[in-house]
Design a protein around this motif. Structure first.
Motif, PDB file in Angstrom:
ATOM      1  N   ASN A 146     -31.751   0.795   4.262  1.00  0.00           N
ATOM      2  CA  ASN A 146     -32.021   0.044   5.491  1.00  0.00           C
ATOM      3  C   ASN A 146     -31.988   0.943   6.718  1.00  0.00           C
ATOM      4  O   ASN A 146     -32.826   0.817   7.626  1.00  0.00           O
ATOM      5  N   ALA A 147     -31.018   1.846   6.754  1.00  0.00           N
ATOM      6  CA  ALA A 147     -30.888   2.738   7.912  1.00  0.00           C
ATOM      7  C   ALA A 147     -32.096   3.649   8.049  1.00  0.00           C
ATOM      8  O   ALA A 147     -32.532   3.977   9.156  1.00  0.00           O
ATOM      9  N   GLU A 155     -22.408   6.184  10.188  1.00  0.00           N
ATOM     10  CA  GLU A 155     -21.186   6.942   9.935  1.00  0.00           C
ATOM     11  C   GLU A 155     -20.953   6.895   8.421  1.00  0.00           C
ATOM     12  O   GLU A 155     -20.882   5.816   7.837  1.00  0.00           O
ATOM     13  N   ILE A 156     -20.883   8.066   7.808  1.00  0.00           N
ATOM     14  CA  ILE A 156     -20.673   8.107   6.361  1.00  0.00           C
ATOM     15  C   ILE A 156     -19.375   8.835   6.038  1.00  0.00           C
ATOM     16  O   ILE A 156     -18.940   9.725   6.771  1.00  0.00           O
ATOM     17  N   LEU A 207     -24.536   2.165  12.711  1.00  0.00           N
ATOM     18  CA  LEU A 207     -24.090   2.052  14.096  1.00  0.00           C
ATOM     19  C   LEU A 207     -25.153   1.301  14.902  1.00  0.00           C
ATOM     20  O   LEU A 207     -26.271   1.087  14.443  1.00  0.00           O
ATOM     21  N   LYS A 208     -24.819   0.909  16.084  1.00  0.00           N
ATOM     22  CA  LYS A 208     -25.756   0.152  16.916  1.00  0.00           C
ATOM     23  C   LYS A 208     -26.753   1.067  17.630  1.00  0.00           C
ATOM     24  O   LYS A 208     -27.714   0.592  18.230  1.00  0.00           O
ATOM     25  N   GLU A 209     -26.529   2.361  17.542  1.00  0.00           N
ATOM     26  CA  GLU A 209     -27.363   3.322  18.261  1.00  0.00           C
ATOM     27  C   GLU A 209     -28.541   3.763  17.395  1.00  0.00           C
ATOM     28  O   GLU A 209     -28.373   4.160  16.245  1.00  0.00           O
TER      29      GLU A 209
END
Length: 320
Positions: A146-147, A155-156, A207-209
């Protein structure tokens, strides 16, 4: 040949827009002079190709021009409909979508080509799974996929090969399947692009960024370069041995990371000289010891005593 190339140029410009003569020459594996001659032929036959001069110039088709070319060659049909790994499609959640797309493509082909396309799947099948059906567990695979499509930072928590765990903020760029394993390609905050084995990612949090993908990034080109660098940094330990003719055919079927680098044609009383390379000395010792009296070390000499010591320890361990 020229006719095929002219059609290829037309389709490339139609699909990708403006391209320089150098880019076209590299793609079609011809000289730039040949591309210029081809452009003259296209223009002379009424195809609206034109060149923009200057630093950012190149060849393109006039706005709005479009052609439908259905004259596919048999080799092109084979390339277009060559099967892909069912396991990898399943991992990506694209099994059903792939089948639907395949059926739509077949339906769109002229009758003369339809049987050839269907016949490919009855002649070639690609299976990347292991013999025992085991596969790596990837805890956050859906998050990673998805990312990549949404261009959001993540963040992993990643476990390295030495067991150490680290946190990273990354920009997802793509996924690469190597055999049956998946690798997550992402850029770190400093811009460095890294490969992460997907099965070692313990958690992944979007993250939202968002971020802007690199226009110049091409995942196939990057992976080819990355793989070459990785291979060049692999450790290597070379050993010359004499191998019994009886076991020589078995050398290629070992589970160890052993490679036959060189053989000599001369055979001395049933023994064949062979040069082997391993990742480490320890692998070499275990491998050679496993063949007991059917393999003799020529060099390095240091292995004689080390393998003799291992043999003594094994005898002492199993002595009743």
């Amino acid at each position: 040949m020229r006719g095929d190339r002219l059609i290829s140029i037309l389709l490339i410009l139609q699909a990708q827009g403006q391209m320089t003569a150098k880019e076209l020459a590299e793609k079609l594996e011809v000289s730039e002079r040949t591309i210029y001659r081809d452009m003259e032929v296209l223009s002379g036959s009424g195809i609206p190709v034109f060149a923009d001069r200057g630093k950012n110039g190149g060849w393109s088709l006039i706005d709005g021009y479009h052609t439908d070319l259905t004259g596919l060659k048999e080799s092109e049909i084979r390339a277009l409909f060559a099967p892909v790994s069912p396991q990898l499609l399943e991992d990506l959640g694209l099994t059903r979508t792939s089948e639907d797309a395949r059926n739509k493509l077949i339906a769109s082909l002229p009758d003369v080509y339809r049987k050839s396309a269907k016949d490919i799947w009855n002649r070639i099948h690609i299976d990347t799974s292991s013999w025992r059906g085991t596969k790596e567990r990837i805890a956050s695979f859906e998050m990673l996929k998805n990312a990549i499509w949404e261009d959001v930072k993540m963040e992993i928590i990643y476990q390295r090969a030495d067991g150490q765990t680290n946190n990273y903020i990354v920009q997802p760029l793509g996924l690469v399947a190597k055999g049956s394993s998946w690798y997550f390609i992402a850029a770190k905050e400093n811009g460095d692009i890294r490969n992460y084995r997907a099965s070692r990612i313990q958690s992944a949090t979007p993250l939202k960024e968002t971020f802007e993908r690199y226009d110049s990034f091409d995942i196939a080109t990057y992976w080819k370069s990355s793989k070459k660098v990785f291979i060049n940094t692999l450790p290597s330990y070379e050993v010359w041995v004499k191998v019994s003719e009886e076991i020589f055919p078995r050398l290629s079927f070992s589970n160890y990371f052993v490679r036959i680098m060189e053989t000599k044609s001369n055979i001395e009383k049933g023994w064949k000289p062979v040069k082997l390379t391993f990742d480490t000395k320890e692998e070499a010792k275990r491998y050679i010891l496993g063949f007991t009296d059917q393999m003799k070390i020529i060099e390095p000499k240091e292995l004689h005593l080390e393998i003799f010591k291992m043999a003594k320890e094994a005898v002492a361990h199993y002595k009743p």
